[in-house]
Design an enzyme around this catalytic site. Structure first.
Site, PDB file in Angstrom:
ATOM      1  N   LYS A 211       0.831  -1.215   0.000  1.00 49.06           N
ATOM      2  CA  LYS A 211       0.000   0.000   0.000  1.00 49.06           C
ATOM      3  C   LYS A 211       0.863   1.262   0.000  1.00 49.06           C
ATOM      4  CE  LYS A 211      -3.092   3.101   0.547  1.00 49.06           C
ATOM      5  NZ  LYS A 211      -4.142   3.437  -0.398  1.00 49.06           N
ATOM      6  N   ASN A 215       1.286   4.307  -3.226  1.00 53.60           N
ATOM      7  CA  ASN A 215       1.117   5.759  -3.174  1.00 53.60           C
ATOM      8  C   ASN A 215       2.452   6.489  -3.329  1.00 53.60           C
ATOM      9  OD1 ASN A 215      -1.595   5.566  -3.100  1.00 53.60           O
ATOM     10  ND2 ASN A 215      -1.873   6.223  -0.991  1.00 53.60           N
ATOM     11  N   HIS A 249       6.987   6.864 -26.673  1.00 56.97           N
ATOM     12  CA  HIS A 249       7.894   5.714 -26.595  1.00 56.97           C
ATOM     13  C   HIS A 249       7.121   4.554 -25.958  1.00 56.97           C
ATOM     14  CE1 HIS A 249      11.029   3.101 -25.043  1.00 56.97           C
ATOM     15  NE2 HIS A 249      11.890   3.698 -25.857  1.00 56.97           N
ATOM     16  N   CYS A 265      -3.824  11.225   0.995  1.00 59.92           N
ATOM     17  CA  CYS A 265      -3.077   9.968   0.853  1.00 59.92           C
ATOM     18  C   CYS A 265      -1.695  10.187   0.291  1.00 59.92           C
ATOM     19  CB  CYS A 265      -3.852   9.026  -0.045  1.00 59.92           C
ATOM     20  SG  CYS A 265      -5.562   8.888   0.468  1.00 59.92           S
ATOM     21  N   ARG A 329      -8.571  18.775   1.364  1.00 66.10           N
ATOM     22  CA  ARG A 329      -7.577  18.356   2.361  1.00 66.10           C
ATOM     23  C   ARG A 329      -6.189  18.337   1.732  1.00 66.10           C
ATOM     24  NH1 ARG A 329      -9.873  12.804   4.515  1.00 66.10           N
ATOM     25  NH2 ARG A 329     -10.122  12.534   2.284  1.00 66.10           N
TER      26      ARG A 329
END
Ligand code: SAJ
Length: 422
Positions: A211, A215, A249, A265, A329
């Site tokens: 996880k 991110n 490309h 996140c 946020r």
């Protein structure tokens, strides 16, 4: 989402009714689970029970209403006994970029009186490596039940994209990491009942890292694009053209530059890796620093364009962290605005999605009146419908800085605007 299903035997209690918990609770409920949604915010609990949702998200209200009307979803402020507990609470970073796990700790502690042998506890919140097998199991063990013997414990990190939550909740593959194989399988069996993507079982530590790496990978990719924007600008080249051509490309796929990285996140989670392995996560740290400095670079570019203009006014379009969401946020817009004001500009903000913001939100007409520059930070769809001629007629100077290349350039140029991009 399929049709309402018959109730299953499993009872689920979800802690946290935010961006992740509420859609998850509703989706489980319409798939036949009996779900208690728990949140400390009494007004949110009341709203959910009335079929209201606090965020702008396609289809969410319909699913929450279906879930509540079916009798399968009920919200309350304290946990209730259940077979499965899912923790979906925020895990922010502090000013010092260190993870703040207080909500996870509090949620886990609140479960202790309700735990029974055979329960499954799933952590969906994004956490630093080692949290599921360490902090979480440690707290759960205070119940007197042994994680791995009496309790199943797993990490199943959420992967949903704000703006497309319901689709991604169902269609994305999910990674489920157990503190032992039985925990992983037990949790996977729950997710397989609602997820159409594959449910992939692994260990808790691998799931935690996967996880964070997802991110961080996006953050590094965006930082690369933002760095190329600065390099292209130095040479007077249009970065979007540079990237579009490089992407022709077959093995290159560069992301889009922008005014910075926001949301709850991507600007947060990479710090968990930096905090856990400061000497190793060097690229990850640099990417964070690059993306965090992008708003100041954008503000500098605006002020360079307005050099010599007395009492400059900037009409800022969009403060949500990305297009067509009401979420501001960690938005880079805040830092752009602060930097513009610090450099002596007057700013006026327009956003049709965001309802509350640290800056006062103006209407379009007031915002562009007497402005020397329109600065587009968020590519909300509404902005592309505005008539440049009508906007320009109210402005003092016809200048558009489109940081997302979202507006039809030729049309704005025809209306006499000088259009600049990143
Ligand atoms: N952005 C760019 N250039 C790009 C892509 C994004 O500047 O090419 C900016 C956006 O404008 C925004 C920020 O990055 O400010 C983040 O937006 P996003 O759409 O990349 O991601 P989030 O924060 O809305 O959701 C992410 C997703 N993670 C990945 O795509 C790897 C989502 O799947 C996760 O569930 C979510 O984080 C989360 O909760 O962790």
């Amino acid at each position: 989402m399929g049709e309402l299903r018959e109730p299953t035997a499993e009872v689920i209690c979800i802690l946290g009714l935010g961006y992740v918990g509420l859609p998850t609770a509703a989706m489980l409920a319409v798939n036949g689970f009996r779900v208690t949604g728990v949140d400390l915010r009494a007004e949110l609990v009341e709203a959910v029970n009335a079929g209201e949702v606090p965020i702008e998200e396609v289809g969410l209200k319909t699913v929450v209403q279906a879930a509540v009307n079916s009798g399968n979803l009920r919200a309350q402020v304290t946990p209730a006994p259940a077979d499965v507990f899912i923790i979906a609470v925020p895990t922010p970073v502090g000013e010092d970029h260190r993870p703040d796990l207080s909500c996870v700790e509090q949620a886990a502690r609140s479960l202790i009186p309700h735990l029974r042998p055979g329960n499954l506890v799933v952590l969906e919140s994004t956490v630093p490596p080692g949290t599921t097998g360490g902090l979480l199991t440690g707290i759960l063990a205070e119940s007197g039940l042994k994680p791995g013997e009496d309790l199943f414990v797993a990490h199943c990190p959420e992967r949903i994209l704000p703006g497309n939550i319901l689709t991604e909740l169902v269609q994305n593959d999910r990674v489920v990491g157990g503190i032992d194989p039985a925990s992983g399988e037990r949790a996977a069996a729950i997710y397989r009942q609602v997820v159409e993507g594959e449910v992939l079982v692994t260990s808790a530590i691998v799931a935690e890292l996967a996880k964070l790496v997802e991110n961080a990978s996006r953050d590094v990719g965006i930082a690369f694009a933002n760095e190329i924007a600065r390099i292209s600008h130095k040479f007077g080249a249009n970065v979007r053209e540079v990237i579009a051509l490089a992407n022709r490309h077959p093995r290159v796929n560069i992301l889009s530059p922008g005014p910075g990285v926001g949301g709850h996140c991507i600007p947060v989670d990479p710090w968990f890796l930096v905090d856990a392995a400061p000497k190793l996560a060097r690229l990850v740290r640099t990417a964070r620093e690059t993306n965090d400095s992008q708003p100041a670079w954008v503000a500098e570019r605006v002020m360079a364009e307005l050099a010599g203009v007395a009492d400059p006014k900037v009409s800022v379009w969009g403060v949500a962290y990305k297009a067509n969401v009401d979420d501001a946020r960690e938005t880079p817009a805040l830092h752009v605005l602060e930097a513009l004001e610090a450099k002596g500009a007057r700013v006026s903000v327009v956003d049709f999605h965001v309802k509350r913001f640290r800056w006062e939100l103006d209407d379009l007409e007031a915002s562009v009146s007497g402005a020397d520059c329109v600065l587009l930070l968020t590519d909300h769809r509404e902005f592309s419908f505005f008539e440049p001629e009508a906007i320009g007629a109210r402005m003092r100077r016809r200048l558009l800085f489109d940081t997302r290349d979202a507006l039809p350039r030729a049309k704005w140029e025809q209306a006499g605007f000088r259009v600049i991009s990143l």
